[in-house]
Design a protein around this motif. Structure first.
Motif, PDB file in Angstrom:
ATOM      1  N   ALA A  45       0.851  -1.190   0.000  1.00  0.00           N
ATOM      2  CA  ALA A  45       0.000   0.000   0.000  1.00  0.00           C
ATOM      3  C   ALA A  45       0.882   1.232   0.000  1.00  0.00           C
ATOM      4  O   ALA A  45       1.998   1.210   0.507  1.00  0.00           O
ATOM      5  N   ALA A  46       0.367   2.288  -0.578  1.00  0.00           N
ATOM      6  CA  ALA A  46       1.080   3.562  -0.529  1.00  0.00           C
ATOM      7  C   ALA A  46       1.089   4.019   0.924  1.00  0.00           C
ATOM      8  O   ALA A  46       0.155   3.728   1.676  1.00  0.00           O
ATOM      9  N   PRO A  47       2.147   4.714   1.329  1.00  0.00           N
ATOM     10  CA  PRO A  47       2.207   5.170   2.725  1.00  0.00           C
ATOM     11  C   PRO A  47       0.933   5.926   3.104  1.00  0.00           C
ATOM     12  O   PRO A  47       0.501   6.825   2.401  1.00  0.00           O
ATOM     13  N   GLY A  48       0.312   5.509   4.207  1.00  0.00           N
ATOM     14  CA  GLY A  48      -0.898   6.177   4.687  1.00  0.00           C
ATOM     15  C   GLY A  48      -2.171   5.695   4.019  1.00  0.00           C
ATOM     16  O   GLY A  48      -3.260   6.097   4.409  1.00  0.00           O
ATOM     17  N   ASP A  49      -2.069   4.873   2.991  1.00  0.00           N
ATOM     18  CA  ASP A  49      -3.261   4.395   2.284  1.00  0.00           C
ATOM     19  C   ASP A  49      -3.508   2.932   2.593  1.00  0.00           C
ATOM     20  O   ASP A  49      -2.617   2.198   3.017  1.00  0.00           O
ATOM     21  N   MET A  50      -4.733   2.532   2.365  1.00  0.00           N
ATOM     22  CA  MET A  50      -5.098   1.115   2.463  1.00  0.00           C
ATOM     23  C   MET A  50      -5.860   0.760   1.213  1.00  0.00           C
ATOM     24  O   MET A  50      -6.557   1.594   0.643  1.00  0.00           O
ATOM     25  N   ILE A  51      -5.734  -0.477   0.787  1.00  0.00           N
ATOM     26  CA  ILE A  51      -6.477  -0.932  -0.387  1.00  0.00           C
ATOM     27  C   ILE A  51      -7.927  -1.138   0.053  1.00  0.00           C
ATOM     28  O   ILE A  51      -8.209  -1.971   0.905  1.00  0.00           O
ATOM     29  N   THR A  52      -8.823  -0.326  -0.501  1.00  0.00           N
ATOM     30  CA  THR A  52     -10.234  -0.457  -0.121  1.00  0.00           C
ATOM     31  C   THR A  52     -10.965  -1.399  -1.069  1.00  0.00           C
ATOM     32  O   THR A  52     -11.885  -2.094  -0.653  1.00  0.00           O
ATOM     33  N   SER A  53     -10.583  -1.386  -2.328  1.00  0.00           N
ATOM     34  CA  SER A  53     -11.197  -2.300  -3.291  1.00  0.00           C
ATOM     35  C   SER A  53     -10.253  -2.469  -4.475  1.00  0.00           C
ATOM     36  O   SER A  53      -9.359  -1.661  -4.694  1.00  0.00           O
ATOM     37  N   VAL A  54     -10.477  -3.526  -5.228  1.00  0.00           N
ATOM     38  CA  VAL A  54      -9.668  -3.789  -6.414  1.00  0.00           C
ATOM     39  C   VAL A  54     -10.340  -3.094  -7.593  1.00  0.00           C
ATOM     40  O   VAL A  54     -11.496  -3.372  -7.912  1.00  0.00           O
ATOM     41  N   ALA A  55      -9.610  -2.172  -8.217  1.00  0.00           N
ATOM     42  CA  ALA A  55     -10.153  -1.430  -9.342  1.00  0.00           C
ATOM     43  C   ALA A  55      -9.712  -2.021 -10.677  1.00  0.00           C
ATOM     44  O   ALA A  55     -10.392  -1.854 -11.686  1.00  0.00           O
ATOM     45  N   LEU A  56      -8.575  -2.738 -10.675  1.00  0.00           N
ATOM     46  CA  LEU A  56      -8.053  -3.268 -11.935  1.00  0.00           C
ATOM     47  C   LEU A  56      -7.259  -4.536 -11.652  1.00  0.00           C
ATOM     48  O   LEU A  56      -6.460  -4.572 -10.712  1.00  0.00           O
ATOM     49  N   SER A  57      -7.494  -5.561 -12.447  1.00  0.00           N
ATOM     50  CA  SER A  57      -6.739  -6.820 -12.342  1.00  0.00           C
ATOM     51  C   SER A  57      -6.086  -7.106 -13.685  1.00  0.00           C
ATOM     52  O   SER A  57      -6.732  -6.995 -14.723  1.00  0.00           O
ATOM     53  N   ILE A  58      -4.817  -7.461 -13.636  1.00  0.00           N
ATOM     54  CA  ILE A  58      -4.050  -7.770 -14.845  1.00  0.00           C
ATOM     55  C   ILE A  58      -3.431  -9.162 -14.672  1.00  0.00           C
ATOM     56  O   ILE A  58      -2.673  -9.375 -13.718  1.00  0.00           O
ATOM     57  N   PRO A  59      -3.748 -10.100 -15.579  1.00  0.00           N
ATOM     58  CA  PRO A  59      -3.086 -11.413 -15.479  1.00  0.00           C
ATOM     59  C   PRO A  59      -1.625 -11.304 -15.895  1.00  0.00           C
ATOM     60  O   PRO A  59      -1.282 -10.534 -16.798  1.00  0.00           O
ATOM     61  N   ILE A  60      -0.786 -12.048 -15.220  1.00  0.00           N
ATOM     62  CA  ILE A  60       0.629 -12.091 -15.582  1.00  0.00           C
ATOM     63  C   ILE A  60       0.889 -13.497 -16.103  1.00  0.00           C
ATOM     64  O   ILE A  60       0.753 -14.482 -15.375  1.00  0.00           O
ATOM     65  N   ARG A  61       1.230 -13.584 -17.386  1.00  0.00           N
ATOM     66  CA  ARG A  61       1.430 -14.867 -18.062  1.00  0.00           C
ATOM     67  C   ARG A  61       2.754 -14.865 -18.810  1.00  0.00           C
ATOM     68  O   ARG A  61       3.195 -13.838 -19.291  1.00  0.00           O
ATOM     69  N   LEU A  62       3.289 -16.063 -18.952  1.00  0.00           N
ATOM     70  CA  LEU A  62       4.464 -16.270 -19.794  1.00  0.00           C
ATOM     71  C   LEU A  62       4.060 -17.356 -20.779  1.00  0.00           C
ATOM     72  O   LEU A  62       3.878 -18.505 -20.393  1.00  0.00           O
ATOM     73  N   ASP A  63       3.870 -16.957 -22.019  1.00  0.00           N
ATOM     74  CA  ASP A  63       3.295 -17.824 -23.050  1.00  0.00           C
ATOM     75  C   ASP A  63       1.932 -18.304 -22.549  1.00  0.00           C
ATOM     76  O   ASP A  63       1.056 -17.491 -22.341  1.00  0.00           O
TER      77      ASP A  63
END
Length: 176
Positions: A45-63
């Motif tokens: 988390a950024a200093p002083g911040d908390m993750i309140t919700s997921v706004a974006l998800s990106i899959p990480i794949r290799l082939d």
């Protein structure tokens, strides 16, 4: 980001450093990486911040191999992610997949190396024990041969010195 992805060879510091950089660059509340391999999650988390919700998800794949998924919180400004942000994140995901795979291979190599060193120590100890046993056996055989050889030598010397008559008397004493 490139420096982190190219320089770090252990997975956890690599992912933590990359997440911190993404949080700073995109000015988001925080981010999370979840590994497909073992289900571990790393959250930042950024200093002083908390993750309140997921706004974006990106899959990480290799082939075709799923490495993990990157989840980012809301931007601190409240703005939505732009097409440029998503493009940057897809590029990041490609590079991160290679770096994470490289880190995983490095860790496997370290584990293999430790296992190999352990096997070498075990086998060296076994060889040393075999050599010790071999030396003991040679000493025992040598000792066992010394007694009969000493008797033969003494008998031969007696034969040379005193002749066969004296030797017959010695054998007569032994036979009784």
């Amino acid at each position: 980001l490139s420096d982190i992805l190219n320089a770090t060879v252990e997975a956890r510091p690599l992912i933590e450093g990359a997440l911190l950089s993404l949080v700073r660059i995109l000015r988001v509340e925080g981010g999370e990486f979840e590994s497909s391999r073992n289900g571990d999650s790393i959250r930042v988390a950024a200093p002083g911040d908390m993750i309140t919700s997921v706004a974006l998800s990106i899959p990480i794949r290799l082939d075709t191999e799923a490495i993990g998924i990157l989840r980012l919180g809301n931007k601190r400004s409240g703005d939505l992610y732009t097409a440029e942000d998503r493009k940057l994140l897809r590029t990041f995901a490609s590079h991160a997949a290679v770096a994470i795979k490289k880190a995983a291979l490095y860790e496997e190599l370290k584990e293999y190396s430790v296992g190999l060193e352990h096997k070498v120590r075990e086998r060296t100890a076994h060889l040393e024990q075999l050599q010790k046993s071999q030396r003991q056996m040679i000493d025992d055989v040598s000792h066992e041969l010394q007694n009969p050889l000493a008797i033969i030598k003494t008998t031969a010397e007696l034969l040379l010195r005193e002749g066969p008559t004296r030797l017959k008397n010695q054998f007569a004493i032994i036979d009784h």
